[in-house]
Design a protein around this motif. Structure first.
Motif, PDB file in Angstrom:
ATOM      1  N   ARG A  64       0.835  -1.201   0.000  1.00 23.49           N
ATOM      2  CA  ARG A  64       0.000   0.000   0.000  1.00 23.49           C
ATOM      3  C   ARG A  64       0.871   1.252   0.000  1.00 23.49           C
ATOM      4  NH1 ARG A  64      -4.031  -0.186   4.784  1.00 23.49           N
ATOM      5  NH2 ARG A  64      -2.063  -0.231   5.935  1.00 23.49           N
ATOM      6  N   TYR A  76      -2.417   0.563  -4.619  1.00 23.44           N
ATOM      7  CA  TYR A  76      -2.019  -0.795  -4.255  1.00 23.44           C
ATOM      8  C   TYR A  76      -1.290  -1.459  -5.419  1.00 23.44           C
ATOM      9  CZ  TYR A  76      -5.417  -0.174  -0.469  1.00 23.44           C
ATOM     10  OH  TYR A  76      -6.104   0.289   0.621  1.00 23.44           O
ATOM     11  N   ASN A 105     -11.241 -12.457   2.309  1.00 20.41           N
ATOM     12  CA  ASN A 105     -11.844 -12.339   3.643  1.00 20.41           C
ATOM     13  C   ASN A 105     -13.329 -12.689   3.590  1.00 20.41           C
ATOM     14  OD1 ASN A 105      -9.452 -11.628   4.966  1.00 20.41           O
ATOM     15  ND2 ASN A 105      -9.738  -9.452   4.536  1.00 20.41           N
ATOM     16  N   GLU A 140      -8.964  -2.519  -0.890  1.00 16.11           N
ATOM     17  CA  GLU A 140      -9.893  -1.918   0.063  1.00 16.11           C
ATOM     18  C   GLU A 140     -10.526  -2.948   0.989  1.00 16.11           C
ATOM     19  OE1 GLU A 140     -10.302   1.309   0.578  1.00 16.11           O
ATOM     20  OE2 GLU A 140      -8.736   1.605  -0.933  1.00 16.11           O
ATOM     21  N   LEU A 142      -8.726  -5.360   2.375  1.00 13.06           N
ATOM     22  CA  LEU A 142      -7.657  -5.920   3.191  1.00 13.06           C
ATOM     23  C   LEU A 142      -7.425  -5.135   4.464  1.00 13.06           C
ATOM     24  CD1 LEU A 142      -5.024  -6.633   0.364  1.00 13.06           C
ATOM     25  CD2 LEU A 142      -6.709  -8.223   1.339  1.00 13.06           C
ATOM     26  N   ARG A 143      -7.016  -5.847   5.496  1.00 12.40           N
ATOM     27  CA  ARG A 143      -6.516  -5.235   6.714  1.00 12.40           C
ATOM     28  C   ARG A 143      -5.008  -5.486   6.767  1.00 12.40           C
ATOM     29  NH1 ARG A 143      -9.619  -9.665   8.004  1.00 12.40           N
ATOM     30  NH2 ARG A 143      -8.459 -11.486   8.789  1.00 12.40           N
ATOM     31  N   SER A 144      -4.306  -4.703   7.522  1.00 12.69           N
ATOM     32  CA  SER A 144      -2.859  -4.852   7.584  1.00 12.69           C
ATOM     33  C   SER A 144      -2.483  -6.243   8.066  1.00 12.69           C
ATOM     34  CB  SER A 144      -2.258  -3.802   8.524  1.00 12.69           C
ATOM     35  OG  SER A 144      -0.854  -3.912   8.563  1.00 12.69           O
ATOM     36  N   ASN A 147      -4.565 -11.852   5.443  1.00 14.53           N
ATOM     37  CA  ASN A 147      -5.956 -11.913   5.025  1.00 14.53           C
ATOM     38  C   ASN A 147      -6.181 -13.216   4.260  1.00 14.53           C
ATOM     39  OD1 ASN A 147      -6.927  -8.754   5.262  1.00 14.53           O
ATOM     40  ND2 ASN A 147      -4.782  -8.936   4.673  1.00 14.53           N
ATOM     41  N   TYR A 167      -1.129 -10.894   2.076  1.00 13.81           N
ATOM     42  CA  TYR A 167      -0.491 -10.081   3.106  1.00 13.81           C
ATOM     43  C   TYR A 167      -0.422  -8.632   2.635  1.00 13.81           C
ATOM     44  CZ  TYR A 167       0.786 -14.118   5.894  1.00 13.81           C
ATOM     45  OH  TYR A 167       0.741 -15.235   6.682  1.00 13.81           O
ATOM     46  N   ASN A 170       2.982  -2.106   3.968  1.00  8.70           N
ATOM     47  CA  ASN A 170       3.089  -0.704   3.590  1.00  8.70           C
ATOM     48  C   ASN A 170       4.395  -0.430   2.860  1.00  8.70           C
ATOM     49  OD1 ASN A 170       0.630   0.242   4.709  1.00  8.70           O
ATOM     50  ND2 ASN A 170       1.536   0.154   6.754  1.00  8.70           N
ATOM     51  N   ASP A 378       3.077  -1.136  10.749  1.00  8.29           N
ATOM     52  CA  ASP A 378       1.815  -1.606  11.313  1.00  8.29           C
ATOM     53  C   ASP A 378       2.039  -2.817  12.202  1.00  8.29           C
ATOM     54  OD1 ASP A 378       0.463   0.375  10.092  1.00  8.29           O
ATOM     55  OD2 ASP A 378      -0.459  -0.862   8.536  1.00  8.29           O
ATOM     56  N   HIS A 382       1.021  -2.947  16.087  1.00  7.76           N
ATOM     57  CA  HIS A 382       0.177  -4.016  16.623  1.00  7.76           C
ATOM     58  C   HIS A 382       0.796  -4.579  17.900  1.00  7.76           C
ATOM     59  CE1 HIS A 382      -2.232  -7.665  16.809  1.00  7.76           C
ATOM     60  NE2 HIS A 382      -1.122  -8.375  16.824  1.00  7.76           N
TER      61      HIS A 382
END
Length: 444
Positions: A64, A76, A105, A140, A142-144, A147, A167, A170, A378, A382
């Motif tokens: 990203r 992306y 997901n 859009e 995906l989460r960090s 997934n 995956y 960033n 990220d 976390h």
């Protein structure tokens, strides 16, 4: 395009043959068992169990970037979608041309792949990547971090599905590459076999090293020349590292047989896993050829590197062969950040010549805060949240976040001075208080 149901009705509706009366089958020894076997195979085709055994998919990396024209938006970029479906020669079904839907997901996307003659799945025009619009659509969702992605055959009743992970990283992230066979395991050949037999044959301390790197904010990329058709089993193996060591009965049996066993009870952190796109025989030929592994790994690393634009994304690499070192150097990894481990778990820097620099992964752990200072990402954020809740081993005292600019400067110094030296020691002193103690937690 044909759906799977059209093929079933045309190619396979007589696969089980005519019904045979119980009296006739009972009169001929073994006949009842034969027809039961046929019925079982037809049933297996219905739920996909035959095809799943020979299917697989590599993980995908999405990177990203902030959009320079619209800072609140992202761009992306992704690696290739490598998906291989099983051959169904036993039932005579030709899957070529069948559509495959893509779920991310568990959300159905607009992405559709097609099964080709070689049983590989591809997008329009034979591409391994979706269109830019579709890449943005998936991004859009995906989460960090990790997934799920699921490839499902199109039809009223899916014949099979293939699963893998995407995956999301960033553009400012740092990546550490890790080979599997001979690097996580103690042998290119015996490590995977030992897992199937229920005992550990991994290098002691490898899980401590990789968990430190993950908690320090680095992204982990597992890179292996194994065939794509055992991708699922390879993920199961990575997930199980440390689990067999907790099973004292299996470990005791291995010790009775005179086999080395691992004492680790710490699992590996999650990381993207990329295999070859080949089946068993072609993958075996790649592994056995003198230059095959280097070419394969160099190609993958160059692709991953391109996703980060003009940033140097690779921070280090772990392997067990000179071909690993060559591929890592070609990707821009400093020689001083390339670690090669031999069968006796001794660790060399850059190349396996002369005396080993570290007697084991455990002795390397002592130098990790200097070699790999914590980075801001990220993944680190976390773990920092978990630390505040008392669930992480990041040391409370002495650690202050290092900016991406500081990290870029530090790694540029390392790249110019492969032997370490004063610059390296200075970064180590200002580096950090990341603890090397391990909790056994498997982070997302």
């Amino acid at each position: 395009m044909r759906s799977i149901n059209q093929q079933r009705n045309g190619d396979s509706k007589h696969a089980a043959g005519p019904a045979v009366s119980g009296g006739f089958s009972a009169a001929i020894p073994g006949m009842a068992e034969t027809f039961q076997l046929i019925r079982d195979k037809v049933s297996a085709a219905g739920n996909g169990s035959i095809l799943k055994r020979h299917s697989g998919a590599a993980d995908i990396v999405f990177v990203r970037h902030k959009d320079a024209k619209a800072p609140e938006k992202f761009k992306y970029f992704c690696s290739d979608f490598h998906v291989h479906v099983g051959r169904d020669s036993k039932l005579g079904q030709n899957l070529s041309g069948i559509d495959v839907e893509v779920f991310v997901n568990e959300h159905k996307t607009s992405l559709t792949m097609q099964i080709h003659e070689d049983h590989r799945c591809m997008f329009d025009r034979g591409s391994l990547k979706p269109s830019p619009t579709q890449i943005a659509e998936v991004g859009e969702l995906l989460r960090s971090g990790r997934n799920s992605v699921r490839y499902q055959v199109l039809g009223e009743k899916a014949l099979f599905e293939v699963r893998a992970f995407i995956y999301l990283w960033n553009a400012a992230d740092k990546v550490v590459v890790c080979d599997i066979d001979g690097t996580v395991t103690r042998s290119d050949f015996l490590g995977y076999s030992a897992h199937l037999l229920g005992y550990e044959y991994t290098h002691d301390g490898v899980t401590d090293v990789l968990n430190y790197l993950h908690e320090a904010g680095y992204r982990i990329l597992f890179l292996t020349a194994r065939p794509i058709t055992i991708a699922d089993r390879t993920r199961d193996f990575l997930q199980a590292v440390g689990v067999s060591a907790r099973d004292d009965s299996s470990q005791s049996l291995a010790r009775m047989l005179g086999l080395h066993t691992s004492d680790t009870v710490l699992g590996l952190p999650h990381g993207a896993m990329i295999t070859t796109a080949e089946r068993w025989v072609p993958a075996l030929l790649i592994g056995l050829s003198s230059d095959g592994p280097r070419k394969f790994k160099t190609s993958v690393l160059q692709e991953i590197k391109s996703l980060f634009g003009d940033r140097e994304c690779f921070a280090g690499g772990f392997g067990n062969r000179s071909t690993d070192s060559s591929a890592y150097r070609a990707a821009g990894i400093s020689v001083s950040r390339i670690f090669l481990v031999d069968d006796n778990s001794k660790v060399y820097v850059g190349k396996m010549e002369g005396e080993s620099q570290y007697s084991s992964y455990a002795s390397l752990c002592e130098r990790l805060p200097t070699l790999f200072p914590p980075v801001v990402s990220d993944a680190f954020q976390h773990d920092q949240t978990l630390r505040e809740n008392g669930s992480s081993n990041l040391a409370q005292e002495g650690h202050q976040g290092i900016s991406p600019e500081d990290i870029e400067k530090a790694f540029s110094l390392f790249g110019r001075q492969d032997g370490g030296g004063e610059e390296e020691e200075e970064v180590g002193r200002t580096g950090t208080g990341l603890s090397l103690r391990s909790s056994g937690r498997r982070s997302a």
